[in-house]
Design a protein around this motif. Structure first.
Motif: not given
Length: 254
Positions: A139-144, A203-208
């Motif tokens: 869903a293009k979301r990230w855990s927080a 999805t993970i790339g921009p977070i890294i």
């Protein structure tokens, strides 16, 4: 359905019920509360923006910062051990799988139940925030998870968490907050390297990148990697080809 009807009832009668039955309805019946927590997810873009606005954290990933220097000194292994280094150097910024980000604002929920479930226990919020990683990524979301100053929600806070645990027969230290928005004074971002999800994910790339390598020059990084893989026996080209292909710095996939 029952939660929504209960929220409607508490909206109408909550103040009276809290005064008359504090052992059931008052979250602070068992003791004062300073902070509540809620595990959730955020759009990837919002997480990236929040990280970018934290001036103190940005210092850590810019040249001269401890995370920047660690990556440049360990170009072949930095991603595998970045969490251990980060936690050891600055434990106050969050531990283990989570990175604390200075953040203030408002979190608006996507549900329409009329209340938001929060907890007095940070570990419980972490467990909810960490759940369903795959679905969040899709869903293009990230855990927080977020922290909520209790004094700003006291008037619309209901349910004694001790009573809730007693009737529910499981421990979530739950407190209800009426409405669909919460004031936030801090944000914790789930570590991308502790999810067992490939960094190939868009999805993970921009977070890294936002957490670790936004300011690293690929040419300088490549030079450091080549230097590390060069010994008296010569240059390890096979390892270089593998690491360069896997590297989110040299080979970004987003």
């Amino acid at each position: 359905m029952y939660g929504k009807k209960s929220a409607e009832f508490i909206t109408r009668h909550g103040k009276l019920l809290k005064d008359k039955f504090p052992e059931i309805m008052d979250p602070e019946h068992g003791g004062k509360i300073s902070t509540l927590y809620r595990g959730a997810s955020m759009p990837v873009d919002a997480v990236v923006q929040a990280i970018g606005k934290d001036a103190e954290y940005q210092k850590r990933i810019k040249p001269g910062g401890d995370l920047y220097e660690y990556i440049m000194a360990n170009p072949s292994t930095w991603y595998d051990y970045i969490d251990e280094f980060r936690t050891k150097q600055k434990p106050e910024y969050g531990g283990g799988w989570w990175t604390a980000i200075d953040y203030s604002g408002e979190a608006v929920s996507r549900n329409d139940q009329g209340f938001l479930s929060t907890t007095t226990a940070q570990d419980i919020a972490k467990s909810f925030g960490a759940g369903s990683i795959i679905k969040k990524i899709e869903a293009k979301r990230w855990s927080a998870f977020i922290s909520i100053p209790f004094d700003k929600v006291r008037a619309r806070a209901f349910i004694n968490p001790n009573w809730a645990a007693y009737i529910a027969e499981y421990e979530e230290s739950e407190v209800w907050i009426l409405g669909d928005a919460l004031p936030v004074d801090a944000l914790w971002v789930r570590s991308p390297s502790k999810t067992n999800i490939s960094e190939d994910s868009v999805t993970i790339g921009p977070i890294i990148q936002a957490l670790y390598c936004r300011y690293i020059d690929p040419e300088a990084f490549e030079s450091a990697l080549r230097s590390e893989l060069t010994s008296a026996k010569g240059f390890d080209e096979k390892s270089y080809d593998r690491l360069a292909k896997e590297s989110i710095i040299l080979n970004p996939r987003f």
